[in-house]
Structures are given as C-alpha cells and as structure tokens.
Design an enzyme around this catalytic site. Sequence first.
Site, PDB file in Angstrom:
ATOM      1  N   ARG A  33     -12.667  -0.327  13.895  1.00 12.94           N
ATOM      2  CA  ARG A  33     -12.887  -1.797  14.194  1.00 12.94           C
ATOM      3  C   ARG A  33     -12.104  -2.811  14.927  1.00 12.94           C
ATOM      4  NH1 ARG A  33     -13.741  -3.757   8.035  1.00 12.94           N
ATOM      5  NH2 ARG A  33     -12.625  -1.920   7.436  1.00 12.94           N
ATOM      6  N   LYS A  49      -4.501   1.971  15.735  1.00 16.48           N
ATOM      7  CA  LYS A  49      -4.473   0.625  15.036  1.00 16.48           C
ATOM      8  C   LYS A  49      -3.132   0.126  14.657  1.00 16.48           C
ATOM      9  CE  LYS A  49      -6.205   0.189  10.840  1.00 16.48           C
ATOM     10  NZ  LYS A  49      -7.062  -0.453   9.667  1.00 16.48           N
ATOM     11  N   GLN A  56      -1.587  14.785   9.511  1.00 17.56           N
ATOM     12  CA  GLN A  56      -2.646  14.856   8.908  1.00 17.56           C
ATOM     13  C   GLN A  56      -3.946  15.229   9.745  1.00 17.56           C
ATOM     14  OE1 GLN A  56      -4.723  11.532   6.922  1.00 17.56           O
ATOM     15  NE2 GLN A  56      -5.342  12.809   5.387  1.00 17.56           N
ATOM     16  N   ASP A 115      -1.015  -0.296   8.113  1.00 13.81           N
ATOM     17  CA  ASP A 115      -1.737  -1.351   8.638  1.00 13.81           C
ATOM     18  C   ASP A 115      -1.724  -2.673   7.381  1.00 13.81           C
ATOM     19  OD1 ASP A 115      -3.222  -0.101   6.495  1.00 13.81           O
ATOM     20  OD2 ASP A 115      -5.053   0.039   7.517  1.00 13.81           O
ATOM     21  N   GLU A 166     -13.052   3.017  -7.394  1.00 10.76           N
ATOM     22  CA  GLU A 166     -13.004   2.725  -5.995  1.00 10.76           C
ATOM     23  C   GLU A 166     -14.536   1.884  -6.105  1.00 10.76           C
ATOM     24  OE1 GLU A 166     -11.106   2.905  -2.837  1.00 10.76           O
ATOM     25  OE2 GLU A 166      -9.957   3.340  -4.760  1.00 10.76           O
ATOM     26  N   ASN A 187      27.944 -25.808  46.332  1.00 11.44           N
ATOM     27  CA  ASN A 187      26.731 -26.408  46.384  1.00 11.44           C
ATOM     28  C   ASN A 187      25.870 -25.660  47.094  1.00 11.44           C
ATOM     29  OD1 ASN A 187      24.309 -27.895  47.077  1.00 11.44           O
ATOM     30  ND2 ASN A 187      25.674 -29.789  46.344  1.00 11.44           N
ATOM     31  N   ALA A 203      19.010 -26.160  49.768  1.00  7.77           N
ATOM     32  CA  ALA A 203      17.598 -25.751  49.605  1.00  7.77           C
ATOM     33  C   ALA A 203      17.430 -24.544  50.398  1.00  7.77           C
ATOM     34  CB  ALA A 203      16.494 -26.805  49.813  1.00  7.77           C
TER      35      ALA A 203
HETATM   36  C1  UD1 Z   1      -7.955   1.834  -0.349  1.00  9.10           C
HETATM   37  C2  UD1 Z   1      -7.983   2.375  -1.836  1.00  9.10           C
HETATM   38  C3  UD1 Z   1      -8.231   1.277  -2.374  1.00  9.10           C
HETATM   39  C4  UD1 Z   1      -7.701  -0.061  -2.120  1.00  9.10           C
HETATM   40  C5  UD1 Z   1      -7.779  -0.453  -0.535  1.00  9.10           C
HETATM   41  C6  UD1 Z   1      -6.760  -1.495  -0.412  1.00  9.10           C
HETATM   42  C7  UD1 Z   1      -7.988   4.782  -2.005  1.00  9.10           C
HETATM   43  C8  UD1 Z   1      -8.953   5.796  -2.258  1.00  9.10           C
HETATM   44  N1  UD1 Z   1      -8.329   3.558  -2.117  1.00  9.10           N
HETATM   45  O1  UD1 Z   1      -9.132   2.100  -0.025  1.00  9.10           O
HETATM   46  O2  UD1 Z   1      -8.147   1.409  -3.872  1.00  9.10           O
HETATM   47  O3  UD1 Z   1      -8.039  -1.065  -3.024  1.00  9.10           O
HETATM   48  O4  UD1 Z   1      -6.912   0.876   0.157  1.00  9.10           O
HETATM   49  O5  UD1 Z   1      -6.904  -1.635   1.047  1.00  9.10           O
HETATM   50  O6  UD1 Z   1      -7.018   4.992  -1.440  1.00  9.10           O
HETATM   51  N2  UD1 Z   1      -5.567   6.968   5.395  1.00  9.10           N
HETATM   52  C9  UD1 Z   1      -5.011   8.193   6.088  1.00  9.10           C
HETATM   53  N3  UD1 Z   1      -5.425   9.116   5.845  1.00  9.10           N
HETATM   54  C10 UD1 Z   1      -6.930   9.357   5.383  1.00  9.10           C
HETATM   55  C11 UD1 Z   1      -7.263   8.230   4.719  1.00  9.10           C
HETATM   56  C12 UD1 Z   1      -6.572   6.893   4.952  1.00  9.10           C
HETATM   57  O7  UD1 Z   1      -3.780   8.053   6.751  1.00  9.10           O
HETATM   58  O8  UD1 Z   1      -7.257  10.307   5.167  1.00  9.10           O
HETATM   59  C13 UD1 Z   1      -4.727   5.582   5.587  1.00  9.10           C
HETATM   60  C14 UD1 Z   1      -5.653   4.883   6.726  1.00  9.10           C
HETATM   61  O9  UD1 Z   1      -5.110   4.736   7.850  1.00  9.10           O
HETATM   62  C15 UD1 Z   1      -5.354   3.378   5.835  1.00  9.10           C
HETATM   63  C16 UD1 Z   1      -5.036   3.514   4.573  1.00  9.10           C
HETATM   64  O10 UD1 Z   1      -4.523   4.847   4.509  1.00  9.10           O
HETATM   65  O11 UD1 Z   1      -4.130   2.662   6.475  1.00  9.10           O
HETATM   66  C17 UD1 Z   1      -6.041   3.273   3.532  1.00  9.10           C
HETATM   67  O12 UD1 Z   1      -7.210   4.036   3.817  1.00  9.10           O
HETATM   68  P1  UD1 Z   1      -8.706   3.403   3.743  1.00  9.10           P
HETATM   69  O13 UD1 Z   1      -9.639   4.281   3.909  1.00  9.10           O
HETATM   70  O14 UD1 Z   1      -8.638   2.294   4.570  1.00  9.10           O
HETATM   71  O15 UD1 Z   1      -8.874   3.259   2.425  1.00  9.10           O
HETATM   72  P2  UD1 Z   1      -9.515   2.036   1.695  1.00  9.10           P
HETATM   73  O16 UD1 Z   1     -11.071   2.619   1.518  1.00  9.10           O
HETATM   74  O17 UD1 Z   1      -9.408   0.601   2.228  1.00  9.10           O
END
Ligand code: UD1
Length: 454
Positions: A15, A22, A73, A101, A151, A374, A377
């Site tokens: 997004r 990001k 990862q 983030d 979740e 001095n 100009a």
């Molecule tokens: C996650 C939480 C949720 C919480 C929310 C708060 C989980 C399963 N859920 O959901 O309970 O309320 O954050 O914002 O943890 N990331 C990785 N590798 C991955 C997946 C994610 O590095 O494989 C990182 C993403 O870049 C991000 C963060 O982990 O910065 C959270 O991942 P995201 O998929 O946004 O989790 P949410 O669905 O928001």
Amino acid sequence: MTLDVVILAAGQGTRMRSRRPKVLHELAGRPMVRHVLDTAGELETRRLHVVIGHGGDQVREALGDTPADFVVQAEQKGTGHAVAQALDALGDGKVLILYGDVPLIRRETLAALLDRVDERRMALLTVTLENPAGYGRIKRDERGHAVAIVEHKDATPAERRVQECNTGIMAMTADQLRRWLPRLSADNAQGEYYLTDVIAMAAGEGIEIATAQPGDPVEVEGVNDRVQLARLERIVQRDAAERLMRSGATLADPGRLDVRGHVDCGRDVFIDVGCVFEGNVELADGVHVGPYCVIRDARLGPDSTIQAHSVIEGATLDGGSQVGPFARLRPGTHLARGARIGNFVETKNAEVGEGAKINHLSYVGDARLGRDVNIGAGTITCNYDGANKHHTEIGDRAFIGSNTALVAPVSVGEGATVGAGSTISKDVEAGSLAVARSRQTSLGGWQRPTKRSS
Ligand code: UD1
Ligand code: CA
C-alpha cells in the site's frame, strides 16, 4: 538475562505503492526501521536482528552502519515464520519482538514490558481501540488472564467485539520461543504461521501472559501507507517543536517547522515559519532564524541572525554574525564574530574574519579573509582551474572593489585596496592599490547614429 531484539521488516508494504521497501520510508529524516533500531539500541542488548525479505538488499545497505545483524526470510509465510528465521541466532536470555513499520515505540514502554519476562512469564503489549477491525483480539479467561490471540480474519462475531488488540510487540525467553515456534501451524484463514499462536501455547503450559499498554497509543501505530506515514510525521514534528519551545525558542508557528535530526537550542532563540533543520544543529542563546531557511549540521553562535531564505550547511558562526537574506553557506565556512554575509553570496571552505563583510552577489571559496575585510559586490574567488582548487588569502582591512575576480592562488596584503572590475592574478602587497582593468578612453563630441527614415 541477556536480551536479543528481533525486528520484523520482511513484508512488502504494497500500500505504500513504492519501489522502496516500506521500512526505508523516512520519518523525520530517518528510515522508519532506523527509529526502531535506535530505540532498541537504548536497551542493553546482546544482539539486534533484522528480519529482511522484500527489498532486503536495500534494507541491508541502508542499515550498513548500524550494529544490526540480518536474517533473511525468503518467503513471507507469517510473523511466526519470520521470527523462526532468527531462532538459531538468539542467545539464552530474553527476546523482544519489534516491527520495522511501528517506528514510534518508546524505550520506557519496552523496558516495562521486559521487566515482566522470566521463565514463568511472557509479556504482551496490547492496546484498546475504538475501531479494532483488522487487529488480533486478546482473549481473556473468566479470571481476566490473557489466554490467546484471535486474528480478525479467524474471529467469531463475538470475538470481533473485543476492543483489546494485539500490538504485535511481545517479549519472552529464548527457551520459550524455541519450544513454541516449531509447533506453529498454518491452519488458519490466511494460511500463515502466526506468531500470535504462541500466546495460547504459553497459556497451555501455565505460563503467565503479563499484558501492558503503551504510554501513548501512537507508540504502537503501524504504517501501511503514506497517509499514515504523514500522520506520524506530524506527531514527531509536533514533539520536536515542543522540545524546542521548552528549551527556550519562540516558534512563529510550531506547526510550520521541520526537524530531521537533532537541534540543540539555547534560550531566547526565535525561529520563523518554514525552516528545516537537518543533522546536528546547535543554536546558541539569542539566535534569530528568519523564514524559510534550511540549516544542516551547523553551529550558530550567540545572537547570530539568519535572514529569510538562507541555506546553511556545515558552517560555524561565531557570535553576532549576520547572514542573508538569500545566502548560501557551504561546508567549511567559518564566520568569526560580527561577520556579515549578504544576499546572493555563496561561501565554501571559507574563513571569514571578525567584522568582515561580503554583502552582495559574491562567491568566496577556499579562502581566508582577515578582520574587517570588505568584499565588494560581484567579487569571485576563481578557485578552480579545471583540475585543482587553489587558495585565496586576504589580509586584515583589505578592500576588494566590486566585480573583482581573484584568480587563485593569490593573496591580497593587509590594508590593500583592489580597484573595482579588476582581475587579480598576482599577489597584491600590503597597503598598496591594485587596479587590473583596461583604461577608460573617451572620444569627444561623439555623434550617436540616428534612425534612417525609409
Ligand atoms: C499482526 C498480528 C495482529 C496484530 C497486528 C498489529 C500476527 C499473526 N498478527 O497482524 O495480531 O494485531 O499485527 O499490527 O502476527 N512480517 C514479516 N514476515 C512475514 C509476515 C509479516 O516480516 O512473513 C512483518 C511485516 O512486514 C509487518 C509485520 O510483520 O511489519 C506484521 O505483519 P502483518 O502481516 O502486517 O500482520 P497483521 O496482519 O497486521
Ligand atoms: Ca499490519
């Protein structure tokens, strides 16, 4: 117990609609993930691990000068999978999970969370939200103990009514993680390995899940798009403005000022609208900064005045100097007490003596000017011959007439005068007058041509 911090930063951030990962988007002039690293670095840590994936090389490069370790990862299979990639690199003490983030988390909040972790307890940071859609919800038992996170996508309508949410930030021991992470399954609505499932595992083992809340909800706000990023930017800038005001600066408008670095500010400083401060800036007592100035890595001595639209970088100003409007001071400029730099003047690597004046339309580079010099100009130090830079030396009280070209290397002695319009390529002796321009000739009774009538 030692502390390892794992920062998740592998996600794509679709997004943001950006080629840049990001977590490298900047907040107050620093990538978001760097804010997180800096805050984590204020805790006593064994190691900082950053989990990278999307744009990983860019993230690694941008953080090359930090003490972070990187864990790749390759495929983003969920937050639990992300943390699992760091498992082998962890020590034997506590582990804190943070997010690249979620940039405004504070040290105090994390310290309070970590205080609650031991072999029998883990800690979870939660937040109560008016509109919790999308977040994982905290499930508590009849005694009020946290026992699971559900979740949003997996939640029943009743569970979705819970307003206490998972921030994602949690802490536990490395042993606990080593027991729990290998047991995660991806059998859920998103087909991901959820880190949040460790909560139910902890509860199942009789491990207490201590919950805590951030001092300010903005600490746990994540950034998913540029609108949210801009919102956090304003909050950071509001705080920076407040800090300046509390240290003694009057701001013409606290909402029209940007600090992208650190400003050390004395008393009775005045800052007009639209100024940007970058890097490390020192403003001594009584400094006055006019509107729309950019000041980067500079030290402004007591009572110096910078007038509108000036750009100052890598310069040091002693007390009472005056600059601008529309001046550009580049790195290596030093203005001694009471020196004056006026409009459309550029200086670089220039030592400007006490009370010296360069008031209009000049370029002074690789030069040393004595006291009370001095510069008229339109004076230019011709410091570059196309290959090398050369030095210009101007003695105390010398007077350089307007529109002079000083072809370096060259020196003008103390008290010497250079006639306007001169091109000076030989040293000028102290106390002498040098004029280097063609003589004026006059033809008497000159008849101007007249227009032919057709
Ligand atoms: C996650 C939480 C949720 C919480 C929310 C708060 C989980 C399963 N859920 O959901 O309970 O309320 O954050 O914002 O943890 N990331 C990785 N590798 C991955 C997946 C994610 O590095 O494989 C990182 C993403 O870049 C991000 C963060 O982990 O910065 C959270 O991942 P995201 O998929 O946004 O989790 P949410 O669905 O928001
Ligand atoms: Ca998220």
